[in-house]
Write a protein that holds these residues in place. Structure first.
Motif, PDB file in Angstrom:
ATOM      1  N   ASP A 245     118.439  98.991 108.360  1.00 10.17           N
ATOM      2  CA  ASP A 245     117.555  99.948 109.044  1.00 10.17           C
ATOM      3  C   ASP A 245     116.204  99.939 108.367  1.00 10.17           C
ATOM      4  N   LEU A 246     115.187  99.609 109.131  1.00  7.44           N
ATOM      5  CA  LEU A 246     113.826  99.682 108.598  1.00  7.44           C
ATOM      6  C   LEU A 246     113.350 101.118 108.770  1.00  7.44           C
ATOM      7  N   ARG A 247     113.047 101.756 107.638  1.00  3.46           N
ATOM      8  CA  ARG A 247     112.626 103.169 107.699  1.00  3.46           C
ATOM      9  C   ARG A 247     111.116 103.284 107.885  1.00  3.46           C
ATOM     10  N   SER A 248     110.381 102.514 107.070  1.00  5.15           N
ATOM     11  CA  SER A 248     108.921 102.596 107.160  1.00  5.15           C
ATOM     12  C   SER A 248     108.288 101.367 106.513  1.00  5.15           C
ATOM     13  N   VAL A 249     107.050 101.109 106.878  1.00  7.27           N
ATOM     14  CA  VAL A 249     106.270 100.060 106.205  1.00  7.27           C
ATOM     15  C   VAL A 249     104.946 100.682 105.803  1.00  7.27           C
ATOM     16  N   LYS A 250     104.687 100.696 104.510  1.00  3.99           N
ATOM     17  CA  LYS A 250     103.440 101.312 104.043  1.00  3.99           C
ATOM     18  C   LYS A 250     102.928 100.539 102.830  1.00  3.99           C
ATOM     19  N   ASP A 251     101.646 100.265 102.810  1.00 10.42           N
ATOM     20  CA  ASP A 251     101.008  99.591 101.667  1.00 10.42           C
ATOM     21  C   ASP A 251     101.774  98.339 101.223  1.00 10.42           C
ATOM     22  N   GLY A 252     102.199  97.548 102.185  1.00 12.94           N
ATOM     23  CA  GLY A 252     102.873  96.293 101.841  1.00 12.94           C
ATOM     24  C   GLY A 252     104.287  96.455 101.331  1.00 12.94           C
ATOM     25  N   LYS A 253     104.871  97.619 101.496  1.00 13.60           N
ATOM     26  CA  LYS A 253     106.275  97.826 101.091  1.00 13.60           C
ATOM     27  C   LYS A 253     107.082  98.259 102.310  1.00 13.60           C
ATOM     28  N   ALA A 254     108.172  97.538 102.561  1.00 18.97           N
ATOM     29  CA  ALA A 254     109.072  97.957 103.640  1.00 18.97           C
ATOM     30  C   ALA A 254     110.231  98.706 102.999  1.00 18.97           C
ATOM     31  N   GLU A 255     110.463  99.913 103.461  1.00 21.30           N
ATOM     32  CA  GLU A 255     111.595 100.706 102.945  1.00 21.30           C
ATOM     33  C   GLU A 255     112.740 100.540 103.934  1.00 21.30           C
ATOM     34  N   LEU A 256     113.856 100.022 103.425  1.00 17.71           N
ATOM     35  CA  LEU A 256     115.005  99.780 104.296  1.00 17.71           C
ATOM     36  C   LEU A 256     116.255 100.415 103.718  1.00 17.71           C
ATOM     37  N   THR A 257     117.258 100.531 104.580  1.00 18.57           N
ATOM     38  CA  THR A 257     118.578 100.902 104.076  1.00 18.57           C
ATOM     39  C   THR A 257     119.547  99.841 104.554  1.00 18.57           C
ATOM     40  N   PHE A 258     120.288  99.286 103.589  1.00 26.10           N
ATOM     41  CA  PHE A 258     121.315  98.316 103.933  1.00 26.10           C
ATOM     42  C   PHE A 258     122.639  98.845 103.408  1.00 26.10           C
ATOM     43  N   ASP A 259     123.551  99.094 104.312  1.00 26.02           N
ATOM     44  CA  ASP A 259     124.880  99.563 103.936  1.00 26.02           C
ATOM     45  C   ASP A 259     124.819 100.790 103.003  1.00 26.02           C
ATOM     46  N   GLY A 260     123.887 101.660 103.298  1.00 22.37           N
ATOM     47  CA  GLY A 260     123.779 102.895 102.514  1.00 22.37           C
ATOM     48  C   GLY A 260     122.872 102.790 101.300  1.00 22.37           C
ATOM     49  N   ALA A 261     122.493 101.562 100.916  1.00 22.12           N
ATOM     50  CA  ALA A 261     121.649 101.408  99.720  1.00 22.12           C
ATOM     51  C   ALA A 261     120.184 101.256 100.129  1.00 22.12           C
ATOM     52  N   PRO A 262     119.277 101.951  99.449  1.00 24.70           N
ATOM     53  CA  PRO A 262     117.863 101.780  99.773  1.00 24.70           C
ATOM     54  C   PRO A 262     117.328 100.470  99.183  1.00 24.70           C
ATOM     55  N   LEU A 263     116.472  99.818  99.931  1.00 25.74           N
ATOM     56  CA  LEU A 263     115.849  98.577  99.457  1.00 25.74           C
ATOM     57  C   LEU A 263     114.366  98.668  99.744  1.00 25.74           C
ATOM     58  N   ASN A 268     104.064  91.486 103.927  1.00 25.61           N
ATOM     59  CA  ASN A 268     102.650  91.311 104.224  1.00 25.61           C
ATOM     60  C   ASN A 268     102.062  92.636 104.721  1.00 25.61           C
ATOM     61  N   PRO A 269     100.991  93.145 104.086  1.00 21.39           N
ATOM     62  CA  PRO A 269     100.411  94.423 104.522  1.00 21.39           C
ATOM     63  C   PRO A 269     100.021  94.398 106.005  1.00 21.39           C
ATOM     64  N   ALA A 270      99.786  93.211 106.536  1.00 27.96           N
ATOM     65  CA  ALA A 270      99.389  93.097 107.944  1.00 27.96           C
ATOM     66  C   ALA A 270     100.499  93.545 108.892  1.00 27.96           C
ATOM     67  N   VAL A 271     101.732  93.667 108.402  1.00 30.56           N
ATOM     68  CA  VAL A 271     102.819  94.027 109.312  1.00 30.56           C
ATOM     69  C   VAL A 271     103.103  95.527 109.305  1.00 30.56           C
ATOM     70  N   SER A 272     102.138  96.315 108.844  1.00 26.08           N
ATOM     71  CA  SER A 272     102.381  97.757 108.774  1.00 26.08           C
ATOM     72  C   SER A 272     102.652  98.347 110.161  1.00 26.08           C
ATOM     73  N   ALA A 273     102.382  97.532 111.202  1.00 29.82           N
ATOM     74  CA  ALA A 273     102.613  98.024 112.558  1.00 29.82           C
ATOM     75  C   ALA A 273     104.105  98.055 112.912  1.00 29.82           C
ATOM     76  N   LEU A 274     104.953  97.466 112.066  1.00 29.46           N
ATOM     77  CA  LEU A 274     106.386  97.462 112.389  1.00 29.46           C
ATOM     78  C   LEU A 274     106.913  98.886 112.478  1.00 29.46           C
ATOM     79  N   LYS A 275     107.610  99.125 113.551  1.00 31.02           N
ATOM     80  CA  LYS A 275     108.141 100.481 113.772  1.00 31.02           C
ATOM     81  C   LYS A 275     109.547 100.583 113.164  1.00 31.02           C
ATOM     82  N   PRO A 276     109.949 101.786 112.778  1.00 32.21           N
ATOM     83  CA  PRO A 276     111.327 101.938 112.309  1.00 32.21           C
ATOM     84  C   PRO A 276     112.299 101.372 113.360  1.00 32.21           C
ATOM     85  N   SER A 277     113.186 100.520 112.927  1.00 26.64           N
ATOM     86  CA  SER A 277     114.096  99.844 113.864  1.00 26.64           C
ATOM     87  C   SER A 277     115.195  99.147 113.077  1.00 26.64           C
ATOM     88  N   LYS A 278     116.120  98.553 113.819  1.00 22.90           N
ATOM     89  CA  LYS A 278     117.124  97.687 113.187  1.00 22.90           C
ATOM     90  C   LYS A 278     116.461  96.329 112.981  1.00 22.90           C
TER      91      LYS A 278
END
Ligand code: ATP
Length: 362
Positions: A245-263, A268-278
Motif C-alpha cells: 500500500d502506497l500511503r504517500s510520496v513526499k520529498d522523494g520518499k515513498a511511505e508504504l506498508t507491506f504486510d503490516g510493516a512500514p517501508l 524520484n521527487p518527480a513522482v510526487s504525483a503518485l496517489k495513495p494506491s496499491k
C-alpha cells in the motif's frame, strides 16, 4: 571503426511483429548480450544485423554505414552459430583457415594467422587433428577461431555455448570474454541464459515480445530494473514481486506498508504525483534480514519449503497476509519447515513499480 547500430528496426512476418522499433548501439570493443525468453525476437534482431533477414523498417548500420541493402558477405561480419558445422575431413588448422580461402591470402600469411588465433584460443596442440578427435569445448573454440581469423568488422554470436555442458560453458564464457576483450570489435551475443549475459556482457539488452525493455550494464539491470519484467527476469532466485500500500510520496520518499510493516523508499521527487494506491514492490530474496523478535519494521512469515543451496538456504515462505515470498539466508541460520520467521525488508534494496509496472526510481 567497428561499431553496430540499429535504429527503430522492426521486423514483420506477415501481420506478426517479431521485433518492434528496436534501438541499440554497440561500440568498438564492446560486448552486448541480447537476452530474453524464447521467441522474444533475439535471433531475428541478430539476423537483421547480419543481413540474413531484411528489416521491415528502420536502419542497420555497421561501422557507421547503412547496411540494409547489402548482402551478408558485404557486411564484413563474422558469425558464430549455435550449430556450427566443422568440416569433418579437414584438420582443425584447415577448418580455421577456411574463411581465408576466399580472401586470396598467401599461404605464409594464412599459416601465420591460423597460428596466431590457435594460440589465442589454446588450440595449437590440436591443429593437425580432425574434428572427430577433439573435445566439444575444443570444437567450440575452433568455431570461434574460424570467426576471428579473418579480422572482420564485428562479431555476432547466436547462443554460442548452449550445446556445451554446464562446466564447460562456465569456463568457455570466461575464455570467449577474454578473447573478445582483446579484439576491439563490436560484438552482439544472443543468449537466453542470464548467467551467460551477466558474465560476458559489457551491457545487456533485455527483450520481451519484440521490444528492447532495457539496456544497461549487468549491474544496472540487476540493481535498477526499469520495470517488473526486467526485475523478474534478472537475478536468481527471482525477485519477490508483491503488493504493497502506497500511503504517500513526499520529498522523494515513498511511505508504504507491506504486510503490516512500514517501508520508506527513496524515489524520484518527480513522482510526487503518485496517489495513495496499491503498487507492486520488488524485494530480492537476499534483501530480508532475519531478526529474532517481531518489531515495528518486521514482517512475519512461515517457512513452507526449504531448499539448501550450499552456503545459503532458499526458503519459500508465506507471510501473515498470504504473500508467497522467497528468502535467502546464510546456511548457518538453520531455519526449519513450519518455523515462523521475523524478517526486516531492506528499504534500500526495495523497488517500487507503478504505472503499468514501470520502476519509480530514485
Ligand atoms: P529463441 O531463443 O527460442 O530462439 P528468439 O528470442 O531468438 O527465440 P526469434 O527466433 O527471433 O526469437 O523469433 C521471434 C518470433 O518471430 C517468434 O515468435 C518466432 O516464431 C517468429 N519467427 C521467427 N522467424 C520467423 C519466420 N521466418 N516466419 C514467421 N515467424 C518467425
Amino acid at each position: 571503426m567497428s561499431t553496430i547500430e540499429i535504429r527503430k528496426v522492426t521486423k514483420k512476418f506477415g501481420e506478426f511483429q517479431a521485433v518492434k522499433d528496436a534501438d541499440l548501439s554497440v561500440k568498438a570493443g564492446e560486448v552486448v548480450c541480447l537476452l530474453g525468453p524464447s521467441g522474444c525476437g533475439k535471433t531475428t534482431t541478430l539476423r537483421m544485423i547480419a543481413g540474413l533477414e531484411s528489416a521491415t523498417s528502420g536502419d542497420v548500420l555497421i561501422a557507421g554505414q547503412r547496411m540494409n541493402e547489402l548482402s551478408p558477405e558485404k557486411r564484413d561480419i563474422a558469425m558464430v552459430f549455435q550449430f556450427y558445422a566443422l568440416y569433418p575431413a579437414l584438420t582443425v588448422g584447415e577448418n580455421i583457415a577456411m574463411p581465408l580461402h576466399y580472401e586470396g591470402v598467401s599461404p605464409a600469411e594464412k599459416k601465420a594467422r591460423v597460428g596466431m588465433v590457435a594460440d589465442i584460443l589454446h588450440l595449437t596442440g590440436v591443429l593437425d587433428r580432425l574434428p572427430g578427435h577433439i573435445s566439444e569445448g575444443e570444437k567450440q573454440r575452433v568455431a570461434v577461431a574460424r570467426a576471428i581469423v579473418r579480422d572482420p568488422n564485428c562479431f555476432l554470436f547466436d547462443e554460442p555455448l548452449s550445446r556445451l555442458d554446464v562446466e564447460l560453458r562456465h569456463s568457455m564464457r570466461g575464455q570467449i570474454k577474454g578473447v573478445l576483450s582483446n579484439l576491439s570489435k563490436a560484438t552482439v551475443i544472443v543468449t537466453h541464459d542470464q548467467l551467460e549475459a551477466l558474465t560476458m556482457a559489457d551491457r545487456i539488452a533485455i527483450m520481451r515480445d519484440g521490444v528492447i525493455e532495457q539496456v544497461g550494464t549487468p549491474h544496472e539491470v540487476f540493481a535498477k530494473p526499469a520495470n517488473v519484467f526486467v526485475a523478474s527476469f534478472i537475478g536468481t532466485p527471482q525477485m519477490n514481486l508483491v503488493e504493497a500500500d502506497l500511503r504517500s510520496v513526499k520529498d522523494g520518499k515513498a511511505e508504504l506498508t507491506f504486510d503490516g510493516a512500514p517501508l520508506a523508499i527513496t524515489v524520484n521527487p518527480a513522482v510526487s504525483a503518485l496517489k495513495p494506491s496499491k503498487v507492486t514492490i520488488g524485494i530480492r530474496p537476499r534483501a530480508f534480514a532475519p531478526v529474532s523478535k517481531a518489531g515495528k519494521s518486521t514482517i512475519t512469515a512461515m517457512a513452507e519449503l526449504i531448499e539448501p543451496m550450499g552456503a545459503e538456504t532458499l526458503i519459500h515462505a508465506r507471510t501473515k497476509s498470504g504473500n508467497d515470498i522467497r528468502v535467502v539466508v546464510p546456511r548457518e541460520k538453520r531455519v526449519k519447515m513450519g518455523e515462523v520467521m521475523h524478517l526486516e525488508p531492506d528499504a534500500a534494496q526495495t523497488h517500487v513499480f507503478a504505472d503499468g509496472g514501470k520502476a519509480v526510481r530514485a
